[in-house]
Write a protein that holds these residues in place. Structure first.
Motif, PDB file in Angstrom:
ATOM      1  N   ILE B 113       0.843  -1.188   0.000  1.00  0.00           N
ATOM      2  CA  ILE B 113       0.000   0.000   0.000  1.00  0.00           C
ATOM      3  C   ILE B 113       0.883   1.243   0.000  1.00  0.00           C
ATOM      4  N   PRO B 114       0.712   2.096  -0.947  1.00  0.00           N
ATOM      5  CA  PRO B 114       1.579   3.294  -1.024  1.00  0.00           C
ATOM      6  C   PRO B 114       1.095   4.403  -0.111  1.00  0.00           C
ATOM      7  N   GLU B 115       1.155   4.201   1.170  1.00  0.00           N
ATOM      8  CA  GLU B 115       0.696   5.227   2.108  1.00  0.00           C
ATOM      9  C   GLU B 115       1.807   5.592   3.084  1.00  0.00           C
ATOM     10  N   GLU B 116       1.709   6.800   3.613  1.00  0.00           N
ATOM     11  CA  GLU B 116       2.657   7.220   4.628  1.00  0.00           C
ATOM     12  C   GLU B 116       2.235   6.649   5.978  1.00  0.00           C
ATOM     13  N   VAL B 117       3.199   6.501   6.858  1.00  0.00           N
ATOM     14  CA  VAL B 117       2.916   6.006   8.198  1.00  0.00           C
ATOM     15  C   VAL B 117       3.263   7.113   9.186  1.00  0.00           C
ATOM     16  N   ARG B 118       2.321   7.403  10.073  1.00  0.00           N
ATOM     17  CA  ARG B 118       2.537   8.532  10.977  1.00  0.00           C
ATOM     18  C   ARG B 118       2.312   8.126  12.421  1.00  0.00           C
ATOM     19  N   HIS B 119       3.031   8.846  13.305  1.00  0.00           N
ATOM     20  CA  HIS B 119       2.691   8.798  14.722  1.00  0.00           C
ATOM     21  C   HIS B 119       2.954  10.189  15.238  1.00  0.00           C
ATOM     22  N   GLU B 120       1.879  10.829  15.708  1.00  0.00           N
ATOM     23  CA  GLU B 120       1.954  12.225  16.088  1.00  0.00           C
ATOM     24  C   GLU B 120       2.574  13.027  14.956  1.00  0.00           C
ATOM     25  N   ASP B 121       3.685  13.779  15.234  1.00  0.00           N
ATOM     26  CA  ASP B 121       4.220  14.593  14.143  1.00  0.00           C
ATOM     27  C   ASP B 121       5.329  13.883  13.365  1.00  0.00           C
ATOM     28  N   ARG B 122       5.499  12.612  13.655  1.00  0.00           N
ATOM     29  CA  ARG B 122       6.555  11.889  12.940  1.00  0.00           C
ATOM     30  C   ARG B 122       5.951  11.112  11.781  1.00  0.00           C
ATOM     31  N   MET B 123       6.593  11.187  10.641  1.00  0.00           N
ATOM     32  CA  MET B 123       6.059  10.537   9.448  1.00  0.00           C
ATOM     33  C   MET B 123       7.198   9.836   8.693  1.00  0.00           C
ATOM     34  N   CYS B 124       6.930   8.641   8.205  1.00  0.00           N
ATOM     35  CA  CYS B 124       7.939   7.995   7.356  1.00  0.00           C
ATOM     36  C   CYS B 124       7.251   7.166   6.284  1.00  0.00           C
ATOM     37  N   ARG B 125       8.064   6.683   5.334  1.00  0.00           N
ATOM     38  CA  ARG B 125       7.501   5.945   4.205  1.00  0.00           C
ATOM     39  C   ARG B 125       8.119   4.547   4.094  1.00  0.00           C
TER      40      ARG B 125
END
Lengths: 234, 424
Positions: B113-125
């Motif tokens: 799935i081409p989606e970003e993964v986030r937790h609070e203000d942290r984001m990665c791919r």
């Protein structure tokens, strides 16, 4: 001995010839020399340059071999010996003293004296002790760890004499041994030879200087590759 | 004071003779020194690089055959504003593979799935992989903590996920991610497990979010329900809609010897069932064999270059030894007159060459061990010094001393003593 050698002969020349090949021509350096050197004798071999005395010395010292005739050391003919046997004979029976001392510059006095021992099959226990005694004998006791360049000509020649004696050879061969020395030092060296003669060593001294030659018991004079005369000095 | 062992005496004499010409001896050893050092250094760097490549291949699993969906070449006619492109591996392919291939342990499906993964203000791919519980055993990955996806998660379409170490560390730098929730697109997933990293922890760079390399795994059923198989990509003036059932299928084969056979069967099957070439078959085992072959050729080339440099060093030594023999002709004559046999002279000069080359080899080994350490510290390239490399290089350098010393020594021994004594 069965082949008719004289019992006390140490070196025997029987019609020895040595021919050099110069291109197409042959030059005879020794042309039939017969002579017997006996134990304990002190000879000088004299002659002008070109008389064949260097060639004779090479043959007597077993670094060269006759092209005709026979040369025997201690009753043993050299013409059939292999290169290794000849080396062994040189190491055991002949002691060389050269005009330009010919010490090995990397080695100190004691090591230089011991060089002929190094080429024996086994290292004898007496070697180092004997080397020290000989060094003392020729007056070098305090200089055993000096290297040749640190010594005077006379001292270097003393080292060479000690080296020549280390294996107790039957013949001491000296080639113009005093040629590079001043007369006073030359005299000292010749005195050592006199002493060695008195102790019974067989000495063959090649020289072209008549006052040196006259120190010996007898003179063998060469001319054009033949024996010209034998002179008794005393 | 006087060394008694004839061999040690000869070695000592050789060293003292060489020390008479310190600069010359030193320069002579340089040839061998650099030859040996470059052999060891090149081998270490080459070994490190190929080990890295092989490790990457090994991570794909040597008992796996990997089928991948490949987007077929753009169809020129269908140049409409909205395109729906369906391609790639299907659930039918999976069922066929599972039923018809012999000796297959699992066929593990993967949808990405081409989606970003986030937790609070942290984001990665990371790669978001929708897969099944068998994924763990098929890829040989290991859990660090928590659990992996279960059959129950699959059946209940649970919103749970497992993170790879790098992703977990990035999203939750100060706490354990287990039990926390991350957001993928607009959906939330609870973290139930963390995987061990594939490389030692110290070697993982702490990247900024966009560069985090790693995976996140969610149950296939959950992924299908939440995101579907249709993916929409907006472009200027048009939308690309693609529909892909499965992006990857990992066929885990029971025995490694069956891998080529299964790979062929998979190719045949896909060739028959698909109208287009919208798939590829990747066989890690084949890649591994190819990598090993490449390494072998690399080593041969390297060996030849190293051989040439050592040869040059050897020629240098021979040249100097020939000069030395000529220079010491008189010494050779004296020794011969004093009773030295030919073999004594041969040994004397041979020992000198071997001392020269052996010293060069020794210093070369030291330098050759230092270079990879420096390369690793400065350039960050992995290097591997195998114990064989320095040993072999040193022995070769000594061998070169013997080979290239023989001729000068032979020449010295066969000089006419009379001529040698007369030499000035």
């Amino acid at each position: 001995m069965s082949d008719g050698s004289t019992p006390d002969a140490v070196a025997e020349l029987v019609d020895v010839r040595r021919v050099y090949q110069m291109g197409t021509t042959t030059v005879p350096a020794l042309d039939g020399v017969s002579h017997t050197f006996r134990r304990g004798e002190y000879w000088s071999i004299m002659g002008s340059s070109g008389s064949g005395k260097s060639t004779l010395l090479n043959i007597l010292g077993c670094v060269d071999r006759p092209t005709g005739g026979e040369y025997k050391v201690g009753g043993r003919g050299v013409s059939t010996l292999t290169d290794d046997e000849l080396s062994e004979l040189r190491g055991a029976s002949l002691g060389f003293v050269f005009q330009s001392y010919n010490l090995i510059p990397q080695l100190n006095v004691l090591e230089n004296i011991l060089v002929p021992v190094m080429y024996r099959d086994e290292w004898p226990d007496w070697a180092e002790e004997r080397a020290r005694t000989l060094a003392e004998r020729v007056g070098l006791a305090g200089r055993l760890d000096h290297r040749p360049p640190e010594l005077s000509g006379g001292q270097q020649q003393r080292v060479a004499i000690a080296r020549a004696l280390i294996n107790d050879p039957s013949i001491l061969l000296a080639d113009e041994a005093t040629g590079n020395l001043d007369s006073r030092t030359a005299d000292e060296i010749l005195e050592i030879f006199d002493e060695l003669h008195a102790e019974g060593k067989t000495i063959l001294l090649v020289t072209h200087e008549s006052d040196v030659g006259e120190r010996a018991e007898r003179i063998l004079r060469l001319k054009d590759g033949r024996i010209d005369a034998i002179v008794e000095n005393r | 004071m006087v060394v008694r062992s004839p061999f040690l005496r000869t070695v000592r004499l050789g060293i003292s003779s060489l020390l008479l010409h310190k600069l010359r001896s030193f320069l002579t050893t340089l040839g061998v020194l650099f030859g040996v050092a470059s052999v060891i250094a090149m081998l270490a760097v080459g070994e490190g690089a190929s080990e890295q490549a092989q490790e990457q291949i090994r991570q794909l699993g040597s008992q796996n055959v990997i089928l991948r969906s490949v987007k077929p070449p753009e169809d020129q006619q269908s140049n409409q504003e909205t395109r729906v492109l369906a391609y790639g591996l299907t659930d039918d392919d999976r069922a066929r593979a599972r039923l018809t291939f012999p000796g297959v342990r699992d066929v593990v499906p993967v949808m990405i799935i081409p989606e970003e993964v986030r937790h609070e203000d942290r984001m990665c791919r990371p790669r978001v992989l929708c897969t099944e519980p068998d994924y763990l055993s098929a890829t040989g990955r290991v859990l660090q903590s928590g659990r992996f996806l279960s059959e129950l998660d699959e059946q209940l379409e649970e919103p749970v996920c497992v993170l790879s170490f790098e992703v977990g560390r990035y999203l939750f730098p100060y706490e354990s991610p287990i039990g926390r929730r991350v957001r993928v697109g607009s959906e939330y997933f609870e973290v139930v497990g963390i995987l061990l990293p594939r490389v030692p922890i110290g070697q993982i760079p702490i990247d900024s979010g966009a560069e985090v390399s790693g995976d996140m795994m969610i149950p296939l059923a959950s992924g299908r329900r939440m995101f579907g198989t249709t993916q929409v990509k907006m472009r200027s003036g048009s939308r690309d809609i693609t529909e892909v059932d499965l992006h990857e299928m990992i066929i885990n084969v029971e025995r490694a010897v069956d891998v080529p056979m299964i790979a062929d069967a998979a190719r045949t099957m896909l060739d028959r069932e698909h109208r287009e070439k919208d798939w590829e078959v990747v066989v890690p085992l084949e890649l591994l064999l190819r990598a090993e072959e490449t390494k072998r050729i690399f080593n041969i080339v390297l060996g030849s270059i190293a051989g040439i440099s050592l040869l040059v060093g050897g020629i240098g030594i021979m040249n100097v030894m020939l000069a030395t023999v000529t220079e010491r002709t008189r010494e050779i004559g004296i020794r011969r007159a004093l009773g030295a046999k030919r073999r004594h002279i041969v040994i004397q000069f041979l020992v000198e060459t071997v001392v020269l080359s052996g010293f060069g080899g020794f210093a070369g080994v030291a330098l050759g061990l230092a270079i990879p350490a420096v390369v690793e510290a400065t350039a960050g390239m992995p290097t591997i010094v195998t114990p064989q490399a320095p040993t072999l290089a040193f022995l070769i350098s000594v061998g070169i001393g013997v080979v290239f010393g023989l001729y000068p020594a032979w020449r010295a021994a066969h000089m006419d003593p009379v001529e040698a004594l007369r030499h000035e």
